[in-house]
Design a protein around this motif. Sequence first.
Motif, PDB file in Angstrom:
ATOM      1  N   ARG A  82       0.833  -1.209   0.000  1.00 23.84           N
ATOM      2  CA  ARG A  82       0.000   0.000   0.000  1.00 23.84           C
ATOM      3  C   ARG A  82       0.866   1.256   0.000  1.00 23.84           C
ATOM      4  NH1 ARG A  82      -5.223  -1.441   0.805  1.00 23.84           N
ATOM      5  NH2 ARG A  82      -5.630  -3.263   2.067  1.00 23.84           N
ATOM      6  N   PHE A  83       2.051   1.171   0.572  1.00 23.08           N
ATOM      7  CA  PHE A  83       2.943   2.321   0.653  1.00 23.08           C
ATOM      8  C   PHE A  83       3.526   2.715  -0.702  1.00 23.08           C
ATOM      9  CE2 PHE A  83       3.205   0.559   4.996  1.00 23.08           C
ATOM     10  CZ  PHE A  83       2.640   1.644   5.655  1.00 23.08           C
ATOM     11  N   SER A  84       3.343   1.872  -1.708  1.00 24.86           N
ATOM     12  CA  SER A  84       3.835   2.196  -3.042  1.00 24.86           C
ATOM     13  C   SER A  84       2.823   3.024  -3.826  1.00 24.86           C
ATOM     14  CB  SER A  84       4.175   0.916  -3.803  1.00 24.86           C
ATOM     15  OG  SER A  84       3.000   0.175  -4.081  1.00 24.86           O
ATOM     16  N   PHE A  86      -6.113   0.676  -2.966  1.00 24.26           N
ATOM     17  CA  PHE A  86      -7.318  -0.145  -2.923  1.00 24.26           C
ATOM     18  C   PHE A  86      -7.192  -1.463  -3.676  1.00 24.26           C
ATOM     19  CE2 PHE A  86      -8.770   4.226  -2.324  1.00 24.26           C
ATOM     20  CZ  PHE A  86      -9.310   4.086  -1.055  1.00 24.26           C
ATOM     21  N   PHE A  87      -6.854  -1.420  -4.927  1.00 24.67           N
ATOM     22  CA  PHE A  87      -6.846  -2.629  -5.755  1.00 24.67           C
ATOM     23  C   PHE A  87      -5.412  -3.034  -6.043  1.00 24.67           C
ATOM     24  CE2 PHE A  87     -10.653  -0.130  -6.851  1.00 24.67           C
ATOM     25  CZ  PHE A  87     -11.579  -0.958  -6.248  1.00 24.67           C
ATOM     26  N   ARG A  88      -4.808  -3.632  -5.046  1.00 24.27           N
ATOM     27  CA  ARG A  88      -3.399  -4.000  -5.169  1.00 24.27           C
ATOM     28  C   ARG A  88      -3.255  -5.288  -5.987  1.00 24.27           C
ATOM     29  NH1 ARG A  88      -1.158  -4.595   0.519  1.00 24.27           N
ATOM     30  NH2 ARG A  88      -3.035  -5.800   0.758  1.00 24.27           N
ATOM     31  N   PHE A  95      13.081   1.071  -1.910  1.00 25.38           N
ATOM     32  CA  PHE A  95      12.322   0.160  -1.063  1.00 25.38           C
ATOM     33  C   PHE A  95      11.499  -0.851  -1.836  1.00 25.38           C
ATOM     34  CE2 PHE A  95      12.610   4.129   1.411  1.00 25.38           C
ATOM     35  CZ  PHE A  95      13.351   3.654   2.478  1.00 25.38           C
ATOM     36  N   PHE A  96      11.009  -0.453  -3.019  1.00 25.21           N
ATOM     37  CA  PHE A  96      10.095  -1.288  -3.777  1.00 25.21           C
ATOM     38  C   PHE A  96      10.655  -1.605  -5.155  1.00 25.21           C
ATOM     39  CE2 PHE A  96       7.447   1.339  -0.954  1.00 25.21           C
ATOM     40  CZ  PHE A  96       6.939   0.324  -0.163  1.00 25.21           C
ATOM     41  N   VAL A 102       3.068  -6.937 -15.345  1.00 21.87           N
ATOM     42  CA  VAL A 102       3.880  -5.949 -14.645  1.00 21.87           C
ATOM     43  C   VAL A 102       3.239  -5.707 -13.291  1.00 21.87           C
ATOM     44  CG1 VAL A 102       4.810  -3.617 -14.665  1.00 21.87           C
ATOM     45  CG2 VAL A 102       4.601  -4.878 -16.809  1.00 21.87           C
ATOM     46  N   ILE A 103       3.989  -5.941 -12.243  1.00 21.23           N
ATOM     47  CA  ILE A 103       3.496  -5.693 -10.900  1.00 21.23           C
ATOM     48  C   ILE A 103       4.473  -4.762 -10.197  1.00 21.23           C
ATOM     49  CG2 ILE A 103       4.480  -7.850 -10.069  1.00 21.23           C
ATOM     50  CD1 ILE A 103       2.200  -7.948  -8.012  1.00 21.23           C
ATOM     51  N   SER A 104       3.986  -3.574  -9.863  1.00 23.36           N
ATOM     52  CA  SER A 104       4.805  -2.556  -9.202  1.00 23.36           C
ATOM     53  C   SER A 104       4.485  -2.541  -7.717  1.00 23.36           C
ATOM     54  CB  SER A 104       4.507  -1.171  -9.780  1.00 23.36           C
ATOM     55  OG  SER A 104       4.786  -1.144 -11.150  1.00 23.36           O
ATOM     56  N   GLY A 105       5.475  -2.168  -6.919  1.00 21.96           N
ATOM     57  CA  GLY A 105       5.248  -2.001  -5.494  1.00 21.96           C
ATOM     58  C   GLY A 105       5.533  -3.215  -4.650  1.00 21.96           C
ATOM     59  N   LEU A 106       6.228  -4.206  -5.199  1.00 26.78           N
ATOM     60  CA  LEU A 106       6.640  -5.335  -4.374  1.00 26.78           C
ATOM     61  C   LEU A 106       7.853  -4.925  -3.548  1.00 26.78           C
ATOM     62  CD1 LEU A 106       6.476  -8.423  -6.759  1.00 26.78           C
ATOM     63  CD2 LEU A 106       4.939  -7.866  -4.888  1.00 26.78           C
ATOM     64  N   LYS A 107       7.926  -5.424  -2.340  1.00 25.74           N
ATOM     65  CA  LYS A 107       9.117  -5.183  -1.535  1.00 25.74           C
ATOM     66  C   LYS A 107      10.295  -5.835  -2.245  1.00 25.74           C
ATOM     67  CE  LYS A 107       6.318  -5.294   2.550  1.00 25.74           C
ATOM     68  NZ  LYS A 107       5.762  -6.195   3.536  1.00 25.74           N
TER      69      LYS A 107
END
Length: 99
Positions: free
Chosen positions: A12-14, A18-20, A60-61, A76-81
């Motif tokens: 969520r911090f990326s 809502f729709f992660r 971080f991500f 494509v998936i953005s915001g993974l640790k």
Amino acid sequence: MSDTEQTYTASRFSGQWFFRPSVTLLPTGIRYSKGALIGGSEELIHYAHIASVRIKRGLFFSTVQIESSGGSAPIVISGLKNFDAKALRETIEAAQATR
């Protein structure tokens, strides 16, 4: 690879509140899921059809791009640790090596 499912979800911090999007590692392949206000989308790719996995790391991500040999648009998936992105790639590589 074990017979259990592993799911990696964007943080969520990326900026995705809502729709992660998420990637679930199944015994036979990967499932990419993305929700929406009405409905959503889901794509399943067998490990044998994964052509490449690319990781673009930030502080971080990470952004992970998974290309299939079937000619469809890449996932494509953005915001993974960062450590989740690395674990995702290593698990896919290990699953491909055993098949």
